[in-house]
Motif scaffolding. Structure first.
Motif, PDB file in Angstrom:
ATOM      1  N   MET A  43     132.498  43.071  34.142  1.00  0.00           N
ATOM      2  CA  MET A  43     132.347  44.374  34.774  1.00  0.00           C
ATOM      3  C   MET A  43     133.417  45.345  34.322  1.00  0.00           C
ATOM      4  SD  MET A  43     129.592  44.247  36.511  1.00  0.00           S
ATOM      5  CE  MET A  43     129.726  45.761  37.445  1.00  0.00           C
ATOM      6  N   SER A  44     134.611  44.838  34.032  1.00  0.00           N
ATOM      7  CA  SER A  44     135.678  45.710  33.544  1.00  0.00           C
ATOM      8  C   SER A  44     135.322  46.296  32.183  1.00  0.00           C
ATOM      9  CB  SER A  44     136.993  44.926  33.452  1.00  0.00           C
ATOM     10  OG  SER A  44     137.381  44.462  34.718  1.00  0.00           O
TER      11      SER A  44
ATOM     12  N   ALA B 293     132.790  48.994  32.698  1.00  0.00           N
ATOM     13  CA  ALA B 293     133.438  50.187  33.239  1.00  0.00           C
ATOM     14  C   ALA B 293     134.137  50.977  32.134  1.00  0.00           C
ATOM     15  CB  ALA B 293     134.445  49.788  34.320  1.00  0.00           C
TER      16      ALA B 293
ATOM     17  N   PHE C 108     131.489  52.820  30.067  1.00  0.00           N
ATOM     18  CA  PHE C 108     131.004  54.007  30.763  1.00  0.00           C
ATOM     19  C   PHE C 108     132.032  55.124  30.714  1.00  0.00           C
ATOM     20  CE2 PHE C 108     127.630  51.487  32.723  1.00  0.00           C
ATOM     21  CZ  PHE C 108     126.604  52.415  32.809  1.00  0.00           C
ATOM     22  N   ALA C 109     133.318  54.776  30.872  1.00  0.00           N
ATOM     23  CA  ALA C 109     134.376  55.784  30.837  1.00  0.00           C
ATOM     24  C   ALA C 109     134.439  56.452  29.464  1.00  0.00           C
ATOM     25  CB  ALA C 109     135.710  55.143  31.183  1.00  0.00           C
TER      26      ALA C 109
ATOM     27  N   LEU D 152     131.514  56.868  38.014  1.00  0.00           N
ATOM     28  CA  LEU D 152     130.851  55.573  38.100  1.00  0.00           C
ATOM     29  C   LEU D 152     131.691  54.479  37.443  1.00  0.00           C
ATOM     30  CD1 LEU D 152     128.400  53.800  38.761  1.00  0.00           C
ATOM     31  CD2 LEU D 152     127.384  54.534  36.596  1.00  0.00           C
ATOM     32  N   SER D 153     132.300  54.808  36.313  1.00  0.00           N
ATOM     33  CA  SER D 153     133.135  53.825  35.623  1.00  0.00           C
ATOM     34  C   SER D 153     134.352  53.443  36.472  1.00  0.00           C
ATOM     35  CB  SER D 153     133.594  54.377  34.274  1.00  0.00           C
ATOM     36  OG  SER D 153     134.522  55.441  34.442  1.00  0.00           O
ATOM     37  N   ILE D 154     134.925  54.424  37.190  1.00  0.00           N
ATOM     38  CA  ILE D 154     136.063  54.139  38.066  1.00  0.00           C
ATOM     39  C   ILE D 154     135.645  53.211  39.201  1.00  0.00           C
ATOM     40  CG2 ILE D 154     137.707  55.157  39.699  1.00  0.00           C
ATOM     41  CD1 ILE D 154     137.731  57.650  37.899  1.00  0.00           C
TER      42      ILE D 154
ATOM     43  N   LEU E 156     133.118  51.059  39.189  1.00  0.00           N
ATOM     44  CA  LEU E 156     132.853  49.729  38.638  1.00  0.00           C
ATOM     45  C   LEU E 156     134.144  48.970  38.358  1.00  0.00           C
ATOM     46  CD1 LEU E 156     129.928  50.435  36.130  1.00  0.00           C
ATOM     47  CD2 LEU E 156     129.795  49.160  38.266  1.00  0.00           C
ATOM     48  N   PHE E 157     135.185  49.698  37.957  1.00  0.00           N
ATOM     49  CA  PHE E 157     136.445  49.039  37.594  1.00  0.00           C
ATOM     50  C   PHE E 157     137.194  48.539  38.827  1.00  0.00           C
ATOM     51  CE2 PHE E 157     140.922  48.879  36.395  1.00  0.00           C
ATOM     52  CZ  PHE E 157     140.856  48.182  35.206  1.00  0.00           C
TER      53      PHE E 157
ATOM     54  N   SER F  97     134.464  46.036  41.739  1.00  0.00           N
ATOM     55  CA  SER F  97     133.565  45.033  41.172  1.00  0.00           C
ATOM     56  C   SER F  97     133.155  44.043  42.248  1.00  0.00           C
ATOM     57  CB  SER F  97     134.248  44.287  40.016  1.00  0.00           C
ATOM     58  OG  SER F  97     134.567  45.191  38.986  1.00  0.00           O
TER      59      SER F  97
END
Length: 263
Positions: A19-20, A23, A26-27, A60-62, A64-65, A68
């Motif tokens: 997941m990292s 993320a 996405f970022a 969204l990336s933040i 997910l990071f 999780s």
């Protein structure tokens, strides 16, 4: 079967830190969109939509990071994993004719706690003289019994590692805070009346385990206790430095009322 296989692979991917990576991807994509918007911004609706999309993807990336998902064991499955161990230990003690209520007592100076289960009924004076050590079998003087690691000692140690400090002042509030907010095991109230502490628990996470124990042999509740009641006894020993016995466990229908006696 295919759906289960896909689900298990997804869970394994998440546990391995995948997941990292998602993320970060996405970022990076959001950052590229933001740069494109900055380079081509002409104030149009399309340009505004590109900016909003870039910001949304970065947010969204933040999420997910930092948020999780984790894998949890259902409470009924967790209860099933523990109940057999407690019932087996209780059967062993019964076969050895060690059936009296247990006494929780400090051991040494390193914060260790044992539950001592006497072979015969003890007077208050006998309880005060008990000093269990690291050995399992206790045979000092006329008092004989078995000294074991309490079922709730792991929960107690987990609370200490979380930063809980059990002292005589504010002990009731600390127990409530740890079990209710820190571990989310139950909603409870704690009251102290002299040498007795009464804990009223509702919405217990291990309600199934408690019901199974009481159905199999209600004496287990005072002989050793379930993990939650046992952990509370350990917290009382740690906070007061005194010996503790689970004196009574009552199911009122809406809550479980447990009375602890301090020696």
């Amino acid at each position: 079967m295919l759906a289960d296989s896909v689900q298990n692979r997804i869970k394994g991917f998440m546990r391995s830190g995948g997941m990292s990576s998602i993320a970060m991807a996405f970022a990076l994509f959001g950052a590229v969109l933001l740069i494109m918007w900055w380079a081509t911004n002409d104030g149009s609706t399309m340009s505004m939509l590109m900016a909003l999309s870039a910001i949304s993807i970065i947010l969204l990336s933040i999420m997910l990071f930092f948020f999780s998902p984790y894998t949890y064991i259902r409470d009924d499955i967790c209860d099933s994993m523990m109940v057999s161990n407690l019932l087996s230990l209780n059967s062993m003690l019964s076969s050895l004719l060690v059936v009296q209520p247990g006494i929780y007592a400090p051991v040494g100076n390193d914060g260790a706690i044992k539950v001592f289960i006497p072979a015969s009924s003890l007077s208050d004076e006998d309880v005060s003289g008990i000093s269990p050590g690291v050995d399992v079998f206790y045979t000092r003087g006329s008092v004989k019994g078995i000294s074991l690691l309490p079922p709730g000692y792991g929960l107690f140690r987990n609370a200490v590692e979380m930063g809980a400090v059990f002292t005589g002042e504010g002990l009731e509030g600390e127990i409530k805070d740890v079990l209710e907010n820190g571990m989310e095991l139950a909603s409870l109230s704690v009251s102290n009346e002299g040498d007795r502490v009464t804990v009223l628990m509702r919405n217990m996470a291990n309600a199934g385990l408690c019901n199974s124990i009481r159905k199999a042999d209600p004496a287990i509740c005072t002989r050793m206790g379930c993990p939650i009641c046992s952990s509370i006894a350990c917290m009382l020993v740690s906070g007061t430095g005194r010996k503790v016995r689970i004196e009574k466990v009552e199911d009122t229908g809406k809550a479980l009322m447990v009375t602890f006696r301090l020696f």
